[in-house]
Every structure is written in structure tokens, then in C-alpha cells.
Design a protein around this motif. Structure first.
Motif, PDB file in Angstrom:
ATOM      1  N   LEU A   1      -6.956  23.346   3.566  1.00 20.93           N
ATOM      2  CA  LEU A   1      -6.061  23.504   2.415  1.00 20.93           C
ATOM      3  C   LEU A   1      -5.242  22.248   2.168  1.00 20.93           C
ATOM      4  N   LEU A   2      -4.634  21.727   3.213  1.00 24.96           N
ATOM      5  CA  LEU A   2      -3.804  20.521   3.048  1.00 24.96           C
ATOM      6  C   LEU A   2      -4.642  19.267   2.891  1.00 24.96           C
ATOM      7  N   SER A   3      -5.869  19.260   3.425  1.00 26.67           N
ATOM      8  CA  SER A   3      -6.745  18.104   3.224  1.00 26.67           C
ATOM      9  C   SER A   3      -7.156  17.991   1.765  1.00 26.67           C
ATOM     10  N   PHE A   4      -7.534  19.107   1.150  1.00 29.98           N
ATOM     11  CA  PHE A   4      -7.877  19.081  -0.274  1.00 29.98           C
ATOM     12  C   PHE A   4      -6.663  18.716  -1.122  1.00 29.98           C
ATOM     13  N   LEU A   5      -5.501  19.256  -0.772  1.00 30.00           N
ATOM     14  CA  LEU A   5      -4.287  18.913  -1.505  1.00 30.00           C
ATOM     15  C   LEU A   5      -3.952  17.432  -1.343  1.00 30.00           C
ATOM     16  N   GLY A   6      -4.159  16.895  -0.147  1.00 27.99           N
ATOM     17  CA  GLY A   6      -3.928  15.472   0.070  1.00 27.99           C
ATOM     18  C   GLY A   6      -4.903  14.606  -0.706  1.00 27.99           C
ATOM     19  N   LEU A   7      -6.161  15.043  -0.789  1.00 30.07           N
ATOM     20  CA  LEU A   7      -7.149  14.290  -1.557  1.00 30.07           C
ATOM     21  C   LEU A   7      -6.789  14.284  -3.035  1.00 30.07           C
ATOM     22  N   LEU A   8      -6.337  15.425  -3.550  1.00 35.24           N
ATOM     23  CA  LEU A   8      -5.889  15.471  -4.949  1.00 35.24           C
ATOM     24  C   LEU A   8      -4.679  14.566  -5.167  1.00 35.24           C
ATOM     25  N   THR A   9      -3.791  14.537  -4.196  1.00 36.36           N
ATOM     26  CA  THR A   9      -2.613  13.669  -4.308  1.00 36.36           C
ATOM     27  C   THR A   9      -3.018  12.199  -4.342  1.00 36.36           C
ATOM     28  N   SER A  10      -3.975  11.818  -3.493  1.00 34.36           N
ATOM     29  CA  SER A  10      -4.413  10.420  -3.465  1.00 34.36           C
ATOM     30  C   SER A  10      -5.110  10.026  -4.761  1.00 34.36           C
ATOM     31  N   LEU A  11      -5.749  10.989  -5.444  1.00 32.93           N
ATOM     32  CA  LEU A  11      -6.351  10.696  -6.741  1.00 32.93           C
ATOM     33  C   LEU A  11      -5.288  10.532  -7.823  1.00 32.93           C
ATOM     34  N   TRP A  12      -4.278  11.398  -7.771  1.00 35.66           N
ATOM     35  CA  TRP A  12      -3.248  11.379  -8.809  1.00 35.66           C
ATOM     36  C   TRP A  12      -2.250  10.243  -8.636  1.00 35.66           C
ATOM     37  N   ALA A  13      -1.873   9.935  -7.409  1.00 38.05           N
ATOM     38  CA  ALA A  13      -0.781   8.994  -7.156  1.00 38.05           C
ATOM     39  C   ALA A  13      -1.201   7.572  -7.515  1.00 38.05           C
ATOM     40  N   ASP A  14      -0.254   6.821  -8.051  1.00 38.50           N
ATOM     41  CA  ASP A  14      -0.460   5.410  -8.354  1.00 38.50           C
ATOM     42  C   ASP A  14       0.293   4.504  -7.390  1.00 38.50           C
ATOM     43  N   LYS A  15       1.184   5.083  -6.602  1.00 37.35           N
ATOM     44  CA  LYS A  15       1.922   4.315  -5.604  1.00 37.35           C
ATOM     45  C   LYS A  15       2.352   5.264  -4.489  1.00 37.35           C
ATOM     46  N   PHE A  16       2.824   4.682  -3.402  1.00 30.51           N
ATOM     47  CA  PHE A  16       3.164   5.492  -2.231  1.00 30.51           C
ATOM     48  C   PHE A  16       4.347   6.427  -2.499  1.00 30.51           C
ATOM     49  N   ASP A  17       5.197   6.076  -3.452  1.00 32.03           N
ATOM     50  CA  ASP A  17       6.320   6.946  -3.791  1.00 32.03           C
ATOM     51  C   ASP A  17       5.845   8.284  -4.341  1.00 32.03           C
ATOM     52  N   HIS A  18       4.734   8.276  -5.062  1.00 36.78           N
ATOM     53  CA  HIS A  18       4.204   9.522  -5.600  1.00 36.78           C
ATOM     54  C   HIS A  18       3.729  10.444  -4.478  1.00 36.78           C
ATOM     55  N   ALA A  19       3.024   9.883  -3.510  1.00 36.86           N
ATOM     56  CA  ALA A  19       2.576  10.693  -2.373  1.00 36.86           C
ATOM     57  C   ALA A  19       3.751  11.189  -1.553  1.00 36.86           C
ATOM     58  N   ALA A  20       4.771  10.347  -1.381  1.00 36.83           N
ATOM     59  CA  ALA A  20       5.960  10.773  -0.644  1.00 36.83           C
ATOM     60  C   ALA A  20       6.681  11.892  -1.372  1.00 36.83           C
ATOM     61  N   ALA A  21       6.670  11.870  -2.704  1.00 44.68           N
ATOM     62  CA  ALA A  21       7.320  12.932  -3.469  1.00 44.68           C
ATOM     63  C   ALA A  21       6.625  14.270  -3.239  1.00 44.68           C
ATOM     64  N   VAL A  22       5.298  14.268  -3.203  1.00 42.14           N
ATOM     65  CA  VAL A  22       4.566  15.508  -2.933  1.00 42.14           C
ATOM     66  C   VAL A  22       4.875  16.006  -1.527  1.00 42.14           C
ATOM     67  N   THR A  23       4.955  15.081  -0.572  1.00 43.32           N
ATOM     68  CA  THR A  23       5.283  15.472   0.804  1.00 43.32           C
ATOM     69  C   THR A  23       6.672  16.087   0.892  1.00 43.32           C
ATOM     70  N   ASN A  24       7.654  15.446   0.257  1.00 47.55           N
ATOM     71  CA  ASN A  24       9.041  15.878   0.393  1.00 47.55           C
ATOM     72  C   ASN A  24       9.381  17.113  -0.426  1.00 47.55           C
ATOM     73  N   PHE A  25       8.747  17.256  -1.601  1.00 53.33           N
ATOM     74  CA  PHE A  25       9.148  18.329  -2.504  1.00 53.33           C
ATOM     75  C   PHE A  25       8.134  19.467  -2.593  1.00 53.33           C
ATOM     76  N   VAL A  26       6.983  19.319  -1.962  1.00 54.58           N
ATOM     77  CA  VAL A  26       5.977  20.391  -2.000  1.00 54.58           C
ATOM     78  C   VAL A  26       5.577  20.810  -0.589  1.00 54.58           C
ATOM     79  N   VAL A  27       5.036  19.877   0.187  1.00 55.18           N
ATOM     80  CA  VAL A  27       4.468  20.229   1.482  1.00 55.18           C
ATOM     81  C   VAL A  27       5.539  20.668   2.470  1.00 55.18           C
ATOM     82  N   THR A  28       6.576  19.855   2.624  1.00 50.59           N
ATOM     83  CA  THR A  28       7.616  20.189   3.606  1.00 50.59           C
ATOM     84  C   THR A  28       8.357  21.487   3.277  1.00 50.59           C
ATOM     85  N   PRO A  29       8.823  21.706   2.038  1.00 45.01           N
ATOM     86  CA  PRO A  29       9.486  22.987   1.758  1.00 45.01           C
ATOM     87  C   PRO A  29       8.577  24.195   1.953  1.00 45.01           C
TER      88      PRO A  29
END
Length: 294
Positions: free
Chosen positions: A190-218
Motif C-alpha cells: 500500500l505505501l509502496s504504491f503510494l510512494g511511487l505515485l508521489t515520486s511521479l507527482w512530485a517535482d521536488k523533495f519538498d513535495h514528497a516531504a509534504a506527503v510524508t508529513n501531512f498524509v503518511v505520518t498522521p
């Protein structure tokens, strides 16, 4: 022509018989657009998988052992703060209750971290072509990237579990190993597919960090890792049941303790359905080259 020498036949390139070593390579004989490799490119898939595993294993102190230490700190803090006085949750010791949830939480968070890094760093560094040029199908590319993320998740889970075996006052024996493996696998996928989608969508590391901080961690912290959702108010309990991480935590805990605050079969089926849907979405976006091909 000198006498006594046999006369040589004229050379005609159109009628000359070529030896096997002189034949054209297969890629010349194949019409444009027709695939040369048929079936699964096992060699290429194995190479991609080993490359991704070596990438995170080369810094294993950061990618495997550091998450294990962080998880043990969670265990120490919550058992000292809330586990005194023989406190029990759902009839078991508090430390035993939170231990399985901490293990699988570390697994899924690191699966996301690994899967969200590969394509993103390729886009940032300009070497995304290393993933797109090799003769790998879309399914094989997903399998290599997700397989490496799941491998990291299970390595982290094993490291945390081994450390908890030595932790005083905590029992992490496995009562139903097949259920523990299934929910650990479903959570990692589940998280691997979500991470793969994030890597496709993100244009910089801040975007991936935002998904981690505001989606995955909560979602992971509010999934019943440190408490039973049966103790919540009905409205918050309904919200928890809409969180897919809750079924991962609850099912994985059932594999260790034999207790659960969610229907096991329904949770296992729902996670499988969600993973199939996420795989289809990843396949569709990668097939189209969304945000990775000009």
C-alpha cells in the motif's frame, strides 16, 4: 588467367550465402514497433531490483537500523509514560499491545520512503532515462521498484522485531504468522504504491516531504497503534474505520496477539482491493509517462 588454375566464379552479393556469423542481428530483422523480448524480461527485472536494494542497503545504518532505533524510542517513551501500573488494553499488557503496531508502522513508513525516492531523484538529477530506456515493460518497472521497497520494509520490520525480543517486559511472539505476513505485505505494498505515485507527482523533495508529513505520518499515528479504536467516540471510530492504515495495524496485531478491533477477513480483502486499484493507477500513469516524459 594463368594456365592450370581453376576459373573462379563471379561474385554476386545477391546470391552469396551468408554464414550464421554474418547474419543481421535480430533487432534489424524485426519490424519497427514490434517487441523483440517476449514474456517477462527476468534478467532486466532482476537487475533493477538488485540495483534498488543495493542503493538503500549501501547506507543501511540510515535506512534499516536508524528506523529500528526510532521505533524503540517510541516503545520506551509510551511504556514509561502510559504503561505503568499494569495497564492493559483489550486484555493484554500495554507494551505487548503497542509493539506489533510499532513494528508494522516502521515497515510501512520506510516502504513509502524508499518508493518515493527512486523516480523523484531521477527527475531531480536528470537521469530518469536510466529507468525509461532499458527494455523493461511498465509492469516490470513497477515490480522492480515496489519489490525493493517491500524488501526494505521487511528488513526494517525484522530489525525492530529482533530488538523487541531483547526488550524487557515486552512479548512479541507470533500466534498467527500467516496473518502477520499478509497484513505486513499488504501494508508495505500500500505505501509502496503510494510512494511511487508521489515520486511521479512530485517535482521536488519538498513535495514528497509534504506527503510524508501531512498524509503518511498522521494516518499511521491515528490508526490505532497506541490505542484501541473501540475506546473512541462513535464519530471518531467511524473516521478510524475509513483509514486503510487502521486495518494494517489491527490485522498485523492479530497475527501477534490473536486479538483485533476490526474484522480480519474484511480488512484483508479491503486492503487487497485497494492495492489492486493503486497498482492499476500506477500502471496507467507510468504507461502514459505522466510527468516523466516530455
Amino acid at each position: 588467367m594463368p594456365l592450370g588454375l581453376p576459373r573462379q566464379a563471379p561474385t554476386d552479393r545477391r546470391t552469396r550465402v551468408t554464414t550464421p556469423s554474418e547474419q543481421s542481428p535480430i533487432w534489424v530483422q524485426t519490424p519497427p514497433g514490434e517487441p523483440i523480448l517476449h514474456g517477462v524480461n527476468w534478467g532486466g527485472l532482476k537487475t533493477l531490483y538488485i540495483k534498488e536494494v543495493r542503493r538503500f542497503f549501501k547506507v543501511q545504518m540510515q535506512t534499516v537500523w536508524a528506523p529500528a532505533i526510532t521505533t524503540l524510542l517510541y516503545l520506551a517513551i509510551f511504556t514509561v509514560a502510559l504503561g505503568r501500573g499494569g495497564r492493559t488494553v483489550m486484555g493484554v499488557n500495554f507494551a505487548d499491545f503497542i509493539a506489533p503496531g510499532l513494528i508494522v508502522m516502521a515497515m510501512i513508513q520506510n516502504a513509502f520512503a524508499n518508493a518515493s525516492f527512486s523516480l523523484l531523484v531521477g527527475k531531480m538529477q536528470g537521469n530518469i532515462v536510466d529507468y525509461l530506456m532499458p527494455p523493461l515493460s511498465t509492469g516490470e518497472l513497477i515490480a522492480g521498484l515496489v519489490g525493493a521497497a517491500v524488501t526494505r520494509a521487511f528488513l526494517v520490520g525484522c530489525a525492530v522485531w529482533l530488538a523487541m525480543l531483547l526488550w524487557p517486559g515486552v512479548h512479541v511472539g507470533v500466534e498467527h504468522p500467516l496473518w502477520a505476513f499478509w497484513f505486513g505485505l499488504m501494508g508495505a505494498l500500500l505505501l509502496s504504491f503510494l510512494g511511487l505515485l508521489t515520486s511521479l507527482w512530485a517535482d521536488k523533495f519538498d513535495h514528497a516531504a509534504a506527503v510524508t508529513n501531512f498524509v503518511v505520518t498522521p494516518l499511521s499515528l491515528l490508526s490505532g497503534t497506541f490505542y484501541s479504536v473501540e475506546q473512541l467516540a462513535p464519530s471518531f471510530r467511524a473516521i478510524s474505520h475509513a483509514n486503510p492504515f487502521f486495518y494494517v495495524i489491527s490485522g498485523f496485531r492479530y497475527g501477534f496477539l490473536g486479538i483485533s478491533d476490526s474484522p480480519i477477513v474484511i480488512g484483508a480483502t479491503a486492503l487487497l482491493a485497494v492495492n489492486v486499484a493503486l497498482w492499476a493507477l500506477c500502471y496507467s500513469l507510468l504507461k502514459r509517462g505522466w510527468k516523466i516524459k516530455q
